[in-house]
Scaffold this active site. Sequence first.
Site, mmCIF file in Angstrom:
data_model
loop_
_atom_site.group_PDB
_atom_site.id
_atom_site.type_symbol
_atom_site.label_atom_id
_atom_site.label_comp_id
_atom_site.label_asym_id
_atom_site.label_seq_id
_atom_site.Cartn_x
_atom_site.Cartn_y
_atom_site.Cartn_z
ATOM 1 N N VAL A 165 0.709 -1.099 -0.069
ATOM 2 C CA VAL A 165 -0.100 -0.027 0.060
ATOM 3 C C VAL A 165 0.937 1.254 -0.050
ATOM 4 C CG1 VAL A 165 -1.755 1.386 1.165
ATOM 5 C CG2 VAL A 165 -1.779 -1.169 1.181
ATOM 6 N N HIS A 185 3.235 3.600 6.305
ATOM 7 C CA HIS A 185 2.613 3.009 7.472
ATOM 8 C C HIS A 185 3.561 2.230 8.360
ATOM 9 C CE1 HIS A 185 2.045 0.268 3.952
ATOM 10 N NE2 HIS A 185 2.356 -0.624 4.909
ATOM 11 N N ILE A 186 3.418 2.288 9.794
ATOM 12 C CA ILE A 186 4.463 1.645 10.504
ATOM 13 C C ILE A 186 3.486 0.166 10.839
ATOM 14 C CG2 ILE A 186 5.344 1.505 12.929
ATOM 15 C CD1 ILE A 186 6.030 4.345 12.420
ATOM 16 N N HIS A 187 4.010 -1.069 10.908
ATOM 17 C CA HIS A 187 3.263 -2.227 11.267
ATOM 18 C C HIS A 187 3.722 -2.261 12.914
ATOM 19 C CE1 HIS A 187 2.153 -4.175 7.629
ATOM 20 N NE2 HIS A 187 3.236 -3.391 7.150
#
Length: 115
Positions: free
Chosen positions: A97, A101-103
């Site tokens: 995506v 973003h940080i998982h």
Amino acid sequence: MSTLFEKIIAREIPADIVYEDEFCLAFRDISPQAPVHVLLIPKKPIPRVGEATEADQALLGHLLLKVGVLAETLGLKDTDKGFRIVVNHGRDGGETVPHMHIHLLGGRPLTWPPG
Ligand code: 5GP
């Protein structure tokens, strides 16, 4: 055209939101890889971490500070539990995506090295 995560920010797509403030949003991953798997995203649509600029310095710091807040809320912060954060960039990194973003993963022992 807006990305999937921009649609989640805009509430055009539902998500299980666990944290929100002026700058970021956190919600549970639709395909969790651990008992706790949350995605923490900036509201600003930075495509991927390596494309952040000097102008994003405070925002990136904000996100990392919120990792600790989220980990506490989700019951992962004690060092006898713990968690891992992962940020995928590009094809070899496993990015799917194109909105940074940080998982945040936890709730089970995580092996190293990652796959
Ligand atoms: P990436 O592979 O880009 O690092 O991570 C994208 C993450 O977004 C994946 O872990 C994937 O499971 C998650 N994801 C994809 N579509 C959705 C969705 O519609 N809702 C939520 N909550 N997560 C999604």
